[in-house]
Scaffold this active site. Structure first.
Site, short mmCIF file in Angstrom:
data_model
loop_
_atom_site.label_atom_id
_atom_site.label_comp_id
_atom_site.label_asym_id
_atom_site.label_seq_id
_atom_site.Cartn_x
_atom_site.Cartn_y
_atom_site.Cartn_z
N ASP A 79 -10.24 -13.74 -28.77
CA ASP A 79 -11.21 -14.06 -29.82
C ASP A 79 -11.17 -13.03 -30.95
OD1 ASP A 79 -11.75 -16.03 -28.05
OD2 ASP A 79 -13.77 -15.38 -27.55
N LEU B 279 -17.08 -21.18 -29.38
CA LEU B 279 -16.30 -21.03 -30.62
C LEU B 279 -16.28 -19.57 -31.07
CD1 LEU B 279 -17.66 -24.25 -32.41
CD2 LEU B 279 -15.56 -23.99 -31.05
N SER B 280 -16.59 -18.67 -30.14
CA SER B 280 -16.41 -17.23 -30.36
C SER B 280 -17.35 -16.61 -31.38
CB SER B 280 -14.94 -16.98 -30.76
OG SER B 280 -14.70 -15.63 -30.96
N SER C 213 -19.59 -14.57 -30.52
CA SER C 213 -19.80 -13.18 -30.09
C SER C 213 -18.76 -12.25 -30.70
CB SER C 213 -19.77 -13.06 -28.56
OG SER C 213 -18.51 -13.41 -28.05
P1 ADP Z 1 -19.42 -17.68 -27.87
O1 ADP Z 1 -18.64 -16.45 -28.19
O2 ADP Z 1 -18.64 -18.77 -27.22
O3 ADP Z 1 -20.19 -18.20 -29.05
P2 ADP Z 1 -20.86 -15.87 -26.13
O4 ADP Z 1 -21.77 -16.15 -24.99
O5 ADP Z 1 -19.65 -15.08 -25.88
O6 ADP Z 1 -20.51 -17.30 -26.77
O7 ADP Z 1 -21.65 -15.16 -27.30
C1 ADP Z 1 -22.86 -15.71 -27.75
C2 ADP Z 1 -23.85 -14.59 -27.99
O8 ADP Z 1 -23.48 -13.85 -29.19
C3 ADP Z 1 -25.24 -15.10 -28.27
O9 ADP Z 1 -25.90 -15.40 -27.05
C4 ADP Z 1 -25.83 -13.92 -29.02
O10 ADP Z 1 -26.17 -12.88 -28.11
C5 ADP Z 1 -24.65 -13.44 -29.85
N1 ADP Z 1 -24.67 -14.10 -31.18
C6 ADP Z 1 -23.95 -15.15 -31.58
N2 ADP Z 1 -24.27 -15.51 -32.87
C7 ADP Z 1 -25.22 -14.66 -33.26
C8 ADP Z 1 -25.99 -14.50 -34.46
N3 ADP Z 1 -25.85 -15.32 -35.51
N4 ADP Z 1 -26.90 -13.50 -34.50
C9 ADP Z 1 -27.07 -12.67 -33.47
N5 ADP Z 1 -26.39 -12.77 -32.32
C10 ADP Z 1 -25.48 -13.75 -32.20
MG MG Z 2 -17.83 -15.05 -26.88
#
Ligand code: ADP
Ligand code: MG
Length: 431
Positions: free
Chosen positions: A191, A145-146, A148
């Protein structure tokens, strides 16, 4: 702080019940010794159709979510950036905007802060303002769900605003998409564009080369339900190699197709699709591409045509057609693209069996979430079937405490606003 204020600040009911989360302003003060003055928030997105097409410059159709990353912050005049996260116990990130910024180890969340800073400083003059920041998010990390890009956009948008960069939203989206590749994942631009250009009540037709975003109204009575399996798919960690393999295969397939039809190697997917009708391209592809590249190519070009058809179905208010396209997309992502999992397939079947018009994995896959389209008469049945399914893990898997089901509320994009204690966080969604 009262519960309603905490809820508005992005703290989930579950977190309040468990007492695991405090007021983000107080967490900020604990971490940095003073109160935050601003909050930079950026939404996640659920992609309705068009996955693994953006890095091929082909269209996508997401909606920006009410769930979002909020960066509570206080500007700093010395160019230092210090950022902690409520979700990750590591030490806060800390670096100077004027120093070389090297990546930390693969999969470290702090690389996304570094990514945002490296991107922002390419357009900022020397002597820029930095910030102290504390991240609170109601997007489950790595759930498709983005989270990152919401994080990258929240940090980058804040740095650009603090320094008066004066860029338009599309320019920031392009900068953020390029910057996020700092983490080593060769992603596209969906995203970041969704996070910046979200519009309440609308899906977003996003096209590339150059980036364009056209909001398309979601008809009343259409509900997109998101179900997170509870299995994260970290695109800069566990899923990175597989993700980048898809990007490289698509590029190799495009080059080979360019040779086969006698055009330049620098051909893009949109240019290729403009050269010949889809059946003719698929005939050539079947002749010249090796089986794995053929499968990746077939998903890519058929998915682009499904996105166009889905926009039409949305505009014509035809949920049956939209749902069929979603289900076809899932089959293509599962078969030709090889990015589904048994859990995702199971949730897709649960949703359609319960009366959804269609359902598909959303985002990159390898875990993460599905999205289902339900009309008013099927909505309750679809939601409760999915809730039941995510609460009961499959036979060979552990329970997934993070799994959840919620209706997607199409919401507005990123904003940097005042965080004064008397100014509680305004709800971002009105759609
Ligand atoms: P998506 O974008 O689908 O959620 P990604 O693998 O692209 O998945 O990104 C996830 C990564 O973003 C996590 O593993 C972490 O490194 C970072 N991230 C996401 N949410 C947070 C948060 N609340 N605090 C710190 N880092 C975060
Ligand atoms: Mg991502």
């Amino acid at each position: 702080m009262r519960r309603s204020r905490l809820r508005q600040a992005g703290v989930s009911r579950l977190e309040l019940r468990c007492g695991t989360v405090s007021d983000p302003r107080e967490s900020f003060k604990d971490a940095f010794g003073d109160w935050p003055t601003l909050v930079s928030e950026a939404p996640g997105r659920v992609n309705l159709i068009g996955d693994h097409t953006d890095y091929n410059e082909l269209p996508v159709l997401p909606i920006a979510l009410a769930e979002r990353v909020r960066l509570w912050l206080r500007p700093r005049e010395d160019g230092r950036v210090r950022v902690g996260s409520a979700d990750f116990p590591d030490a806060p990130e800390s670096f100077d905007l004027g120093d070389p910024i090297e990546p930390r180890g693969s999969g470290d969340w702090r690389n996304y802060v570094r990514a945002a800073a490296t991107g922002a400083r390419t357009v900022l003059p020397d002597g820029v303002r930095g910030l102290d920041g504390w991240i609170v998010s109601d997007l489950p990390p790595a759930s498709g769900l983005s989270s990152s890009s919401a994080l990258v956009v929240a940090v980058m948008h804040a740095l650009l605003e603090l320094n008066g960069a004066g860029l338009g939203r599309l320019e920031v989206a392009v900068l953020a998409a390029r910057a996020e590749r700092f983490v080593g994942t060769q992603g596209g631009g969906m995203d970041q564009a969704a996070a910046l250009c979200g519009r309440a009540g609308h899906a977003l037709l996003i096209e590339f080369g150059p980036l364009r975003v056209r909001p398309v109204s979601v008809p009343s009575g259409w509900c997109f339900v998101v179900a997170y399996t509870g299995t994260p798919a970290e695109k800069s960690g566990r899923a990175q190699r597989e993700y980048n393999e898809r990007v490289a295969s698509c590029r190799a397939a495009l080059d080979r197709m360019g040779e086969a039809i006698g055009v330049d190697r620098a051909l893009s997917y949109p240019a290729l699709l403009a050269q010949a009708a889809l059946p003719d391209l698929l005939t050539v592809a079947a002749r010249v591409l090796e089986p794995r590249h053929l499968a990746r190519f077939r998903h890519t070009v058929t998915e682009a045509t499904r996105v166009r058809a889905a926009v039409q179905a949305l505009e014509e208010g035809d949920p049956g057609r939209f749902g069929r396209l979603m289900s076809e997309s899932h089959e293509s992502l599962k078969g030709d693209y090889g990015v589904s999992t048994a859990e995702l397939d199971r949730l897709v079947t649960v949703a359609t069996t319960a009366g959804a018009e269609g359902a598909r994995l959303t985002g990159a896959g390898f875990g993460g979430s599905i999205v289902a389209l339900a009309g008013p008469s099927a909505l309750d049945a679809v939601e409760s079937a999915l809730r039941q399914a995510v609460s009961e893990p499959m036979a060979d898997t552990e329970p997934r405490p993070g799994a959840r089901v919620f209706p997607a509320r199409a919401s507005n994009g990123a904003v940097v606003r005042d965080a004064a204690p008397g100014d509680p966080a305004a709800p971002a969604a009105n759609g």
